[in-house]
Design an enzyme around this catalytic site. Structure first.
Site, PDB file in Angstrom:
ATOM      1  CG  HIS A  25      30.601  42.648  28.819  1.00 23.52           C
ATOM      2  ND1 HIS A  25      32.194  43.704  29.453  1.00 23.52           N
ATOM      3  CD2 HIS A  25      29.333  43.435  29.995  1.00 23.52           C
ATOM      4  CE1 HIS A  25      31.524  44.299  30.307  1.00 23.52           C
ATOM      5  NE2 HIS A  25      30.579  44.284  30.704  1.00 23.52           N
ATOM      6  CG  HIS A 205      33.498  43.608  34.900  1.00 23.58           C
ATOM      7  ND1 HIS A 205      32.562  42.473  34.667  1.00 23.58           N
ATOM      8  CD2 HIS A 205      32.712  44.563  34.566  1.00 23.58           C
ATOM      9  CE1 HIS A 205      31.029  42.742  34.248  1.00 23.58           C
ATOM     10  NE2 HIS A 205      31.580  44.231  33.763  1.00 23.58           N
ATOM     11  CD  GLU A 208      33.626  49.383  33.927  1.00 25.28           C
ATOM     12  OE1 GLU A 208      33.349  48.630  35.156  1.00 25.28           O
ATOM     13  OE2 GLU A 208      32.708  50.009  33.525  1.00 25.28           O
ATOM     14  CG  ASP A 286      28.651  47.548  30.555  1.00 22.63           C
ATOM     15  OD1 ASP A 286      28.422  46.219  31.086  1.00 22.63           O
ATOM     16  OD2 ASP A 286      29.274  47.800  31.563  1.00 22.63           O
TER      17      ASP A 286
HETATM   18  N1  ADE Z   1      27.653  46.152  37.037  1.00 21.82           N
HETATM   19  C1  ADE Z   1      26.348  45.859  35.272  1.00 21.82           C
HETATM   20  N2  ADE Z   1      27.256  47.154  34.850  1.00 21.82           N
HETATM   21  C2  ADE Z   1      28.704  46.997  35.589  1.00 21.82           C
HETATM   22  C3  ADE Z   1      29.860  47.493  35.096  1.00 21.82           C
HETATM   23  N3  ADE Z   1      30.018  48.275  33.958  1.00 21.82           N
HETATM   24  N4  ADE Z   1      31.030  47.784  35.707  1.00 21.82           N
HETATM   25  C4  ADE Z   1      31.396  46.843  36.783  1.00 21.82           C
HETATM   26  N5  ADE Z   1      29.887  46.449  37.396  1.00 21.82           N
HETATM   27  C5  ADE Z   1      28.772  46.472  36.374  1.00 21.82           C
HETATM   28 ZN    ZN Z   2      30.208  44.786  32.340  1.00 17.32          ZN
END
Ligand code: ADE
Ligand code: ZN
Length: 350
Positions: A25, A205, A208, A286
């Site tokens: 990721h 994703h 989150e 990330d």
């Molecule tokens: N694009 C880059 N980082 C992201 C994240 N943490 N969540 C969603 N889209 C992203």
């Molecule tokens: Zn991400």
């Protein structure tokens, strides 16, 4: 799993840094360091709204996903030419290799670039050339995952897939990223079905900032193989059981969660709880240029803040190889190297 003796808190960071791992990721645009933003702006004759690297870095104060994304998309606007994408990916891969990453599956956001008139082949060819060279040049295996921006329409995603069609042999899968709230996975059901027909791996994703319901629909509607983030799963016991039973990997990003205020503090991160519940969690960076650290910094900081153990470190690294889209022979080789690295560490320590 073989028996791993306790490792003192003082020596744990050394073990975390030395152990082989996969990164599953990482948004390549999120590895764009301020120094490279300035260098590319100069090379491409672009004016930045910041006077210095320090001034740009000081703008990196976020309170949620959207406040980060606004700055992240602006930063990516200096990427114009194939060489820019190559330089970006090469810089990340060289950095990851130093963190003992043996394999990386790299996200990229083509729509961020095609919207500015950059051709999709410029993006993919530059990134792919860096990945191909890294195998011999840096000793790291790397593949690409094309992400659709979920704040854009289904139609825009289909257009992107069509543009990417001649280049699909250069990517291993597709993902779904950008603003989560209000953009549920099911918006992209038909695009993901098409990608599945093309033989691409699928990730998204989910959970989150968004609710557990988005994780359910990523699994059942999009039919993804891994969940990116997924930390909100703890609010749904039935979902936790499903993720554990099916060994569906979560690509967790502790420093991202801290910087975007998903948890009040890193000490309150739920990585340990996910592992205790039997989920196949992994640790990832990330957007390391924005969140204060690459993969080893994510490992060392979350371990220090939450008191995770050497056994959990082994499990996380093992999971990262298991959950990757690499072939079985590579996975077993890397897991064997992981075991050897722990044995070496233990031998020299006790
Ligand atoms: N694009 C880059 N980082 C992201 C994240 N943490 N969540 C969603 N889209 C992203
Ligand atoms: Zn991400």
């Amino acid at each position: 799993m073989f028996k791993i003796p306790p490792v003192s808190a003082a020596r744990l960071p050394e073990l975390l840094r030395a152990m082989p791992k996969a990164e599953l990721h990482i948004h390549i645009e999120g590895s764009l360091e301020p120094e490279l933003i300035f260098a590319l702006a100069q090379r491409n004759g672009l004016q930045l709204p910041y006077a210095s690297v320090a001034e740009l870095r000081s703008a990196y104060a976020f309170c949620n996903l959207q406040s980060f994304l606004d700055i992240y998309y602006a930063g990516a606007s200096v990427l114009r030419h194939e060489q820019d994408f190559y330089d970006l990916a090469h810089a990340y891969l060289a950095r990851a290799a130093r963190d003992r990453v043996l394999h990386a599956e790299i996200f990229f956001d083509p729509q961020t670039h095609t919207a500015r008139g950059v051709a999709i082949e410029t993006v993919i060819d530059g990134l792919h050339r860096a990945c191909a060279e890294a195998r011999t040049g840096l000793g790291i295996s790397a593949t690409l995952i094309l992400c659709f921006l979920r704040h854009l329409s289904e139609k825009a995603a289909f257009e992107t897939l069509e543009q990417a069609e001649p280049l699909l042999d250069k990517i291993v899968g597709v993902g779904l990223d950008s603003s989560e709230q209000g953009h549920p996975p099911e918006k992209f059901a038909r695009v993901f079905a098409r990608c599945r027909e093309r033989g691409l791996h699928l990730v998204a994703h989910a959970g989150e900032e968004g609710p557990p319901a988005y994780i359910w629909s990523a699994l059942d509607v999009l039919r993804v193989e891994r969940i990116d983030h997924g930390v909100q799963a703890v609010h749904d016991a039935a979902l936790m059981q499903r993720l554990a039973h099916q060994r569906i990997a979560l690509t967790v990003c502790p420093l991202s969660n801290q910087k975007l205020c998903v948890f009040p503090s890193l000490a309150q991160h739920n990585l340990g709880r996910l592992l205790d519940a039997g989920l196949a969690a992994t640790v990832n960076s990330d957007d390391p240029a924005y969140f204060g650290g690459y993969i080893n910094e994510n490992f060392t900081q979350v371990f220090a803040a939450t008191g995770l153990t050497a056994r959990q470190a082994y499990q996380l690294a093992f999971n990262s190889f298991e959950a990757s889209f690499a072939g079985n022979a590579d996975k077993r080789l890397w897991q064997h190297q992981l075991k050897e690295s722990f044995e070496r560490f233990v031998e020299h320590d006790y």
